[in-house]
Design a protein around this motif. Structure first.
Motif, PDB file in Angstrom:
ATOM      1  N   ALA A 254      65.312  34.862  24.768  1.00 42.76           N
ATOM      2  CA  ALA A 254      65.988  35.284  26.000  1.00 42.76           C
ATOM      3  C   ALA A 254      65.190  34.920  27.240  1.00 42.76           C
ATOM      4  O   ALA A 254      65.748  34.593  28.281  1.00 42.76           O
ATOM      5  N   THR A 255      63.843  34.969  27.121  1.00 48.13           N
ATOM      6  CA  THR A 255      63.018  34.758  28.303  1.00 48.13           C
ATOM      7  C   THR A 255      63.331  33.447  28.982  1.00 48.13           C
ATOM      8  O   THR A 255      63.397  33.365  30.187  1.00 48.13           O
ATOM      9  N   PHE A 256      63.500  32.390  28.193  1.00 41.54           N
ATOM     10  CA  PHE A 256      63.684  31.115  28.854  1.00 41.54           C
ATOM     11  C   PHE A 256      65.112  30.603  28.773  1.00 41.54           C
ATOM     12  O   PHE A 256      65.384  29.469  29.034  1.00 41.54           O
ATOM     13  N   GLN A 257      66.009  31.482  28.308  1.00 40.67           N
ATOM     14  CA  GLN A 257      67.415  31.089  28.309  1.00 40.67           C
ATOM     15  C   GLN A 257      68.001  31.777  29.528  1.00 40.67           C
ATOM     16  O   GLN A 257      68.653  32.789  29.415  1.00 40.67           O
ATOM     17  N   SER A 258      67.721  31.241  30.726  1.00 42.32           N
ATOM     18  CA  SER A 258      68.123  32.024  31.876  1.00 42.32           C
ATOM     19  C   SER A 258      69.502  31.611  32.369  1.00 42.32           C
ATOM     20  O   SER A 258      70.145  30.752  31.801  1.00 42.32           O
ATOM     21  N   ALA A 259      69.919  32.241  33.441  1.00 42.03           N
ATOM     22  CA  ALA A 259      71.284  32.045  33.942  1.00 42.03           C
ATOM     23  C   ALA A 259      71.557  30.595  34.283  1.00 42.03           C
ATOM     24  O   ALA A 259      72.644  30.081  34.049  1.00 42.03           O
TER      25      ALA A 259
ATOM     26  N   VAL B 291      62.846  32.033  16.060  1.00 40.48           N
ATOM     27  CA  VAL B 291      63.390  31.507  17.318  1.00 40.48           C
ATOM     28  C   VAL B 291      64.092  30.174  17.078  1.00 40.48           C
ATOM     29  O   VAL B 291      65.086  29.857  17.721  1.00 40.48           O
ATOM     30  N   PHE B 292      63.579  29.409  16.094  1.00 48.75           N
ATOM     31  CA  PHE B 292      64.057  28.041  15.909  1.00 48.75           C
ATOM     32  C   PHE B 292      65.572  27.937  15.684  1.00 48.75           C
ATOM     33  O   PHE B 292      66.274  27.281  16.458  1.00 48.75           O
ATOM     34  N   PRO B 293      66.129  28.624  14.654  1.00 46.96           N
ATOM     35  CA  PRO B 293      67.587  28.528  14.488  1.00 46.96           C
ATOM     36  C   PRO B 293      68.346  29.101  15.683  1.00 46.96           C
ATOM     37  O   PRO B 293      69.402  28.581  16.064  1.00 46.96           O
ATOM     38  N   CYS B 294      67.797  30.150  16.294  1.00 49.91           N
ATOM     39  CA  CYS B 294      68.477  30.750  17.459  1.00 49.91           C
ATOM     40  C   CYS B 294      68.575  29.738  18.605  1.00 49.91           C
ATOM     41  O   CYS B 294      69.608  29.623  19.264  1.00 49.91           O
ATOM     42  N   GLN B 295      67.470  29.001  18.820  1.00 55.01           N
ATOM     43  CA  GLN B 295      67.461  27.982  19.876  1.00 55.01           C
ATOM     44  C   GLN B 295      68.554  26.961  19.625  1.00 55.01           C
ATOM     45  O   GLN B 295      69.249  26.526  20.530  1.00 55.01           O
ATOM     46  N   GLN B 296      68.674  26.534  18.353  1.00 58.03           N
ATOM     47  CA  GLN B 296      69.660  25.512  18.005  1.00 58.03           C
ATOM     48  C   GLN B 296      71.070  26.029  18.295  1.00 58.03           C
ATOM     49  O   GLN B 296      71.925  25.315  18.809  1.00 58.03           O
ATOM     50  N   ILE B 297      71.311  27.314  17.955  1.00 56.82           N
ATOM     51  CA  ILE B 297      72.636  27.904  18.180  1.00 56.82           C
ATOM     52  C   ILE B 297      72.950  27.916  19.676  1.00 56.82           C
ATOM     53  O   ILE B 297      74.035  27.527  20.107  1.00 56.82           O
ATOM     54  N   VAL B 298      71.956  28.330  20.477  1.00 58.02           N
ATOM     55  CA  VAL B 298      72.159  28.388  21.924  1.00 58.02           C
ATOM     56  C   VAL B 298      72.511  27.000  22.470  1.00 58.02           C
ATOM     57  O   VAL B 298      73.426  26.837  23.282  1.00 58.02           O
ATOM     58  N   LEU B 299      71.776  25.996  21.996  1.00 55.66           N
ATOM     59  CA  LEU B 299      72.002  24.627  22.441  1.00 55.66           C
ATOM     60  C   LEU B 299      73.418  24.180  22.075  1.00 55.66           C
ATOM     61  O   LEU B 299      74.142  23.601  22.885  1.00 55.66           O
ATOM     62  N   CYS B 300      73.826  24.474  20.825  1.00 55.80           N
ATOM     63  CA  CYS B 300      75.167  24.081  20.372  1.00 55.80           C
ATOM     64  C   CYS B 300      76.251  24.781  21.183  1.00 55.80           C
ATOM     65  O   CYS B 300      77.259  24.167  21.540  1.00 55.80           O
TER      66      CYS B 300
END
Length: 640
Positions: free
Chosen positions: A62-67, A282-291
């Motif tokens: 969440a920290t670096f997935q900002s608005a 964090v790794f799979p979560c990052q991928q989901i966010v990107l997708c």
């Protein structure tokens, strides 16, 4: 048609938005009045080192997935296609290296601030340089993070600009100053869930309105928005596989390896193993966010095709386009637009709350405590809370400045990217090169920053002088803490290959981190060799990762001795379980950290005694010795 069309919020939307703020405050107050009630700095700043893997990993996410990320990625994919998705390739190394190199070193030294490491490895001057650079970076960044989404929201929906900024700034300051790191981490978890929900809602509803996912994909293929692998090695190309997959690694390292906001989360984990695990989660979560970001861009393309709301003049900038699209999709569904806005502001809240907390920690540990070693625990805690509050108000002031300066938003994001690289270089210099000395470190950092600002400002000025029409400004894509983009989208200029200094200015922003950190390392090593390299006996045990000794195995013994990478494992106090550990860290007995520091930093002694006592009582029982051995071995297997 040329006018900006305002779409309005319904009451339900406002209620959902208010609920987000209330829930965040509630979590903060809960941690302020439960548990240890935030009475010690250990609890307020480090969450008592008691966090488990899941909340830590969601908080890291969440920290670096900002608005700005939530608004930036879809508009990037809408405009240029899915090339941006290859950024996901950089996550592998970008998270493996922190997990097996940075975390073991920082966790075993039992630090509170990442910059404490710089003092153990070099000296106080380097530590203060690092700290000041970080504070400068974060203060500029957080004002923009707060202001940018509020501005976009105001432009599209007429949502009160300063109402939004103040509501967010004050709520965030409140729960950070009252609830400490525990509150920040748990609100991050809640906000991550809201972010996923908001983005999913847009994709599901948007896709069904466009005729289903298959139809969306067909339109994207026809509109050539699905990019293949672009293996063009040219570093001036904005997005290719290399800039995203390789340049992105350095960006991720600057983010997940050495940024205080993230390091603080690793250090708040119960055990080193939990900290490493959180990196893996964090790794799979990052991928989901990107997708999700990419899918949203494709759904947008399926809805508008080539004639974007931007071209029709409904909105003024790229980031407003996403909001316009959301309001358009949800116009008959009250409440869902409110959910997306809540998702947007969750992004902003999680980023700035981390910024406040990490700034308070750094200021406390690096600038105040060394000068007042006898400060009582109660006073120190009160001061930390005060600092979090002050930084909250500074953030609002920065947001106000951002509003006056307008187009300097871009520059502010770029400053973020400019500073991340040199700091990464500074840590790499200390961890991988045993002969680097403190003079080299300071000169390297200054050279790196100078280089960063020269390229950054140069390219900014160059783009401005190309007299690009203003409405093509692209706000940064995913302002993950380090990237920052001054990319202006301009398809009309003919592709002439720039030469000389111009070529340096047109370097793809994804390479900034890599380029600047390399400058720091190269300059630092040269200066260190000229001013007399560090002797092996002067190194604090456990501050160097012995990668060079392994890589340079083919050199004769005496040269390796000169480069002091013969015996990175030996330490003044050899203990019997060295064999289990790839490198002997500070001894893990109760006050091991204090023991280790006594050799180097005597004045830290009084400061440590408090902490060592609480560690002996609280932390040590939870970190039994065998587990260290175990992680030691796993690290050994993975790295060597």
């Amino acid at each position: 048609m040329g006018n900006v069309v305002l779409m309005h919020f319904t009451t339900v939307d406002y209620i959902i938005f208010a609920l987000l703020l209330v829930a965040s405050t509630g979590i903060g107050l809960f941690y302020a009045f439960s548990g240890g009630r935030q009475r010690t700095t250990q609890e307020f700043l480090m969450a008592d080192r008691s966090m488990s893997c899941l909340p830590v990993s969601l908080s890291l996410l969440a920290t670096f997935q900002s608005a700005v990320a939530i608004l930036g990625a879809p508009s990037e994919v809408y405009t240029f296609g899915t090339q941006y998705w290859f950024l996901g390739c950089s996550y592998f190394l970008g998270l493996l290296i922190p997990a097996h190199v940075f975390i073991p070193i920082l966790y075993r030294l039992r630090l509170s601030s990442a910059y404490e490491y710089l003092e153990l490895r070099f000296n106080k001057t380097v530590r203060i340089c690092g700290t000041v650079t970080f504070i400068f970076q974060m203060v500029i960044y957080m004002g923009v993070v707060l202001y940018a989404p509020a501005l976009a929201l105001n432009a599209v929906t007429g949502f009160d600009l300063w109402g939004a900024v103040l509501a967010m700034g004050l709520v965030c300051t409140l729960y950070t100053a009252l609830g400490g790191l525990k509150a920040v981490i748990w609100t991050d978890v809640f906000q991550t869930v809201v972010m996923f929900a908001g983005q999913l809602a847009v994709i599901v509803v948007g896709a069904s309105q466009a005729g289903g996912m298959a139809e969306v994909w067909r339109k994207a293929v026809n509109g050539s928005r699905i990019s293949g692998l672009d293996l063009n090695p040219d570093p001036l190309e904005r997005h290719t596989f290399w800039t995203l997959g390789v340049g992105g690694v350095f960006l991720m390292l600057a983010l997940y390896g050495v940024n205080q906001a993230q390091v603080q989360r690793y250090l708040s984990s119960r055990t080193e193993r939990e900290a490493v695990m959180s990196c893996y989660v964090v790794f799979p979560c990052q991928q989901i966010v990107l997708c999700l970001g990419c899918l949203m861009g494709l759904v947008m393309f399926a809805r508008y095709g080539e004639d974007s709301p931007l071209d029709k003049g409904y909105v003024k900038t790229n980031d407003q386009m996403v909001l316009y699209f959301v309001m358009d999709v949800f116009k008959d569904l009250p409440g869902l637009a409110g959910l997306f806005v809540a998702c947007l502001f969750s992004g902003a809240l999680s980023t700035i709350s981390s910024a406040f907390n990490s700034l308070a920690t750094v200021t406390m540990e690096d600038l105040i405590k060394p000068h007042f070693p006898n400060m009582t625990e109660a006073k120190a805690t009160l001061l930390s809370k005060g600092l979090a509050l002050v930084y909250g108000l500074v953030c609002l002031a920065m947001a106000y400045l951002a509003s006056i300066m307008g187009s300097v938003l871009q520059a502010a994001f770029s400053i973020f990217g400019m500073v991340g690289g040199p700091l990464l270089g500074l840590f790499c210099l200390g961890m991988f090169f045993p002969w680097a000395n403190s003079t080299g470190a300071v000169v390297g950092l200054v050279a790196g920053l100078a280089m960063a600002f020269w390229i950054g400002i140069g390219s900014f000025v160059m783009r401005m002088s190309d007299s690009i029409p203003l409405n093509t400004t692209a706000l940064p894509l995913f302002d993950n803490m380090t990237t920052a983009v001054m990319t202006m989208v301009n398809a009309t200029t003919p592709k002439l290959r720039p030469s000389g200094v111009q070529a340096l200015y047109s370097l793809s922003y994804m390479w900034y981190s890599a380029h600047n950190s390399t400058v720091v390392v190269v300059v630092g090593l040269l200066v260190s060799l000229l001013t007399g390299p560090m002797k092996e006996k002067d190194l604090t045990p456990g501050t160097v990762f012995p990668v060079l000794g392994t890589l340079l195995f083919f050199l004769p013994e005496r040269y390796r001795e000169k480069l002091c990478c013969v015996t990175p494992l030996s330490t003044p106090h050899e203990s019997k379980d060295t064999t289990a550990q790839p490198y002997q860290m500070a001894r893990k007995d109760g006050n091991g950290a204090a023991l280790c520091k006594e050799d180097t930093v005597t004045e830290d002694k009084e400061m440590e005694s408090d902490r060592a006592q609480t560690e002996e009582e609280d932390v040590e029982p939870r970190t039994p010795r065998p587990s260290c051995k175990l992680t030691g071995q796993t690290v050994e297997e993975t790295v060597f």
